[in-house]
Design a protein around this motif. Structure first.
Motif, PDB file in Angstrom:
ATOM      1  N   UNK A 231      -3.629  35.190 -57.799  1.00 33.72           N
ATOM      2  CA  UNK A 231      -4.663  34.669 -57.854  1.00 33.72           C
ATOM      3  C   UNK A 231      -5.970  35.520 -57.606  1.00 33.72           C
ATOM      4  N   UNK A 232      -6.059  36.252 -56.266  1.00 33.39           N
ATOM      5  CA  UNK A 232      -6.761  37.110 -55.799  1.00 33.39           C
ATOM      6  C   UNK A 232      -7.113  38.191 -56.950  1.00 33.39           C
ATOM      7  N   UNK A 233      -5.965  38.766 -57.629  1.00 33.03           N
ATOM      8  CA  UNK A 233      -6.010  39.876 -58.575  1.00 33.03           C
ATOM      9  C   UNK A 233      -6.703  39.356 -59.862  1.00 33.03           C
ATOM     10  N   UNK A 256      -7.932  33.505 -39.694  1.00 34.79           N
ATOM     11  CA  UNK A 256      -9.010  33.701 -40.590  1.00 34.79           C
ATOM     12  C   UNK A 256      -8.884  35.191 -41.200  1.00 34.79           C
ATOM     13  N   UNK A 257      -8.439  36.102 -40.539  1.00 34.01           N
ATOM     14  CA  UNK A 257      -8.207  37.367 -40.537  1.00 34.01           C
ATOM     15  C   UNK A 257      -7.211  37.536 -41.838  1.00 34.01           C
ATOM     16  N   UNK A 258      -6.087  36.639 -41.671  1.00 34.36           N
ATOM     17  CA  UNK A 258      -5.099  36.853 -42.732  1.00 34.36           C
ATOM     18  C   UNK A 258      -5.771  36.129 -43.963  1.00 34.36           C
ATOM     19  N   UNK A 259      -6.465  35.209 -43.962  1.00 36.20           N
ATOM     20  CA  UNK A 259      -7.250  34.545 -45.167  1.00 36.20           C
ATOM     21  C   UNK A 259      -8.117  35.695 -45.817  1.00 36.20           C
ATOM     22  N   UNK A 260      -8.705  36.400 -45.012  1.00 37.93           N
ATOM     23  CA  UNK A 260      -9.633  37.357 -45.581  1.00 37.93           C
ATOM     24  C   UNK A 260      -8.993  38.599 -46.040  1.00 37.93           C
ATOM     25  N   UNK A 261      -7.963  39.123 -45.405  1.00 37.99           N
ATOM     26  CA  UNK A 261      -7.436  40.358 -45.831  1.00 37.99           C
ATOM     27  C   UNK A 261      -6.533  40.061 -46.766  1.00 37.99           C
ATOM     28  N   UNK A 262      -5.612  38.952 -46.689  1.00 38.95           N
ATOM     29  CA  UNK A 262      -4.390  38.873 -47.624  1.00 38.95           C
ATOM     30  C   UNK A 262      -4.836  38.151 -48.852  1.00 38.95           C
ATOM     31  N   UNK A 263      -5.334  36.858 -48.707  1.00 39.02           N
ATOM     32  CA  UNK A 263      -5.657  35.959 -49.749  1.00 39.02           C
ATOM     33  C   UNK A 263      -7.165  36.176 -50.545  1.00 39.02           C
ATOM     34  N   UNK A 264      -7.817  37.046 -49.695  1.00 36.69           N
ATOM     35  CA  UNK A 264      -9.100  37.544 -50.449  1.00 36.69           C
ATOM     36  C   UNK A 264     -10.101  36.431 -50.108  1.00 36.69           C
ATOM     37  N   UNK A 265     -10.040  35.645 -49.296  1.00 34.23           N
ATOM     38  CA  UNK A 265     -11.068  34.523 -48.970  1.00 34.23           C
ATOM     39  C   UNK A 265     -12.454  35.173 -48.712  1.00 34.23           C
ATOM     40  N   UNK A 266     -13.625  34.598 -49.408  1.00 30.30           N
ATOM     41  CA  UNK A 266     -14.951  35.049 -49.492  1.00 30.30           C
ATOM     42  C   UNK A 266     -15.753  33.723 -49.025  1.00 30.30           C
ATOM     43  N   UNK A 267     -15.047  32.676 -48.779  1.00 33.11           N
ATOM     44  CA  UNK A 267     -15.526  31.357 -48.426  1.00 33.11           C
ATOM     45  C   UNK A 267     -14.581  30.825 -47.286  1.00 33.11           C
ATOM     46  N   UNK A 268     -15.093  30.489 -45.947  1.00 31.76           N
ATOM     47  CA  UNK A 268     -13.842  29.894 -45.196  1.00 31.76           C
ATOM     48  C   UNK A 268     -14.581  28.679 -44.534  1.00 31.76           C
TER      49      UNK A 268
END
Length: 285
Positions: A231-233, A256-268
């Protein structure tokens, strides 16, 4: 006396300009996604104040939230108000279903604090909440009420908060367009997609092709699942991915680091906007 009055008027005007400028900035970051991260206060910062309360909305900006998520329901006589549950007992000193009670009863109920104690605060109407969000300079994510979008938009027009609104739902793209009608280009709409179903990625492709969203809320994503990475890609830089942190649990920067770095979250979305905002500053995001 006249000088004091003019000073107060000037100060109020300056605060209003600051709040509107802040909302304009947040909205621009949503419409033109970048690598910064937006912080959403779950139930309007309900872990520190009574959930879905005016004090929670007002305090959200001071702890660094860009958006407040609020739960909207309607009384039996058609007044929109803030309440997460279908019933009144958990968060107020009232009883019964929200949809079965008139506003005259609900508006007099006192809200409970996060530890369950009664407070002096009462249940706010949506109109009151939007006015406070306007004062605080935060955007508003409307949950549980997309089917009422046209009526909610009327309230937002009346309060001058149309640009503050973010609607969301997991309905089909066609139903979303039908519900929004001619307002589709005036408010932000966010599709919601659960990654626990096999057809979830197909749903994302359909939503992107038809709606061209700038926000996409993703839920039911697990660490071992490859779909969030796909999805991120697939989305690239044209859409911000919205993930929920461990709601109802202590703050966990590792999650949160995992959501940001692995899943590409830009809203949390989080129950801990202050802690998350401080963590993002450490990461320079």
């Amino acid at each position: 006396m006249k000088r004091v009055f003019l000073f107060l008027i000037s100060a109020l005007f300056s605060c209003a300009l600051f709040a509107q400028g802040r909302v304009d900035c947040i909205r621009t970051r949503i419409l033109h996604p970048d690598e910064t991260v937006l912080v959403v206060a779950h139930r309007a910062n309900g872990s520190s104040n009574p959930e879905n309360s005016l004090s929670a909305i007002l305090a959200s900006q001071t702890v660094g939230a860009d958006i407040v998520e609020i739960d909207v329901r309607r009384s039996s006589d058609g007044v929109f108000l803030l309440m997460h549950d279908q019933t009144l007992g958990r968060t107020t000193d009232g009883k019964g279903f929200v949809s079965k009670r008139e506003w005259s009863y609900i508006k007099g109920l006192h809200l409970k604090s996060p530890d369950g104690k009664l407070t002096s605060e009462t249940v706010p109407s949506l109109e009151e909440a939007l006015l406070v969000a306007k004062e605080a300079g935060v955007m508003v994510n409307i949950d549980k009420a997309f089917k009422y979008a046209p009526e909610i938009i009327e309230i937002a027009q009346r309060t001058g908060t149309l640009k503050h609104l973010i609607f969301k739902s997991n309905c089909s793209p066609e139903e979303a367009l039908s519900t929004l009608g001619h307002w589709r280009d005036s408010v932000i709409y966010m599709p919601m997609v659960g990654l626990d179903a096999e057809e979830s990625l197909r749903d994302v492709v359909s939503a992107v092709d038809i709606l061209h969203p700038v926000l996409l809320e993703v839920y039911s994503a697990s660490r071992g699942d490859i779909k969030p990475l796909m999805l991120k890609n697939f989305l690239g830089e044209g859409c911000r991915l919205w993930y929920n942190s461990d709601l109802g649990k202590p703050f966990c920067p590792e999650k949160d680091a995992f959501l940001l770095d692995s899943f590409g979250a830009r809203v949390i979305q989080t129950d801990h906007p202050k802690e998350l905002n401080e963590y993002l500053k450490e990461r320079k995001q």
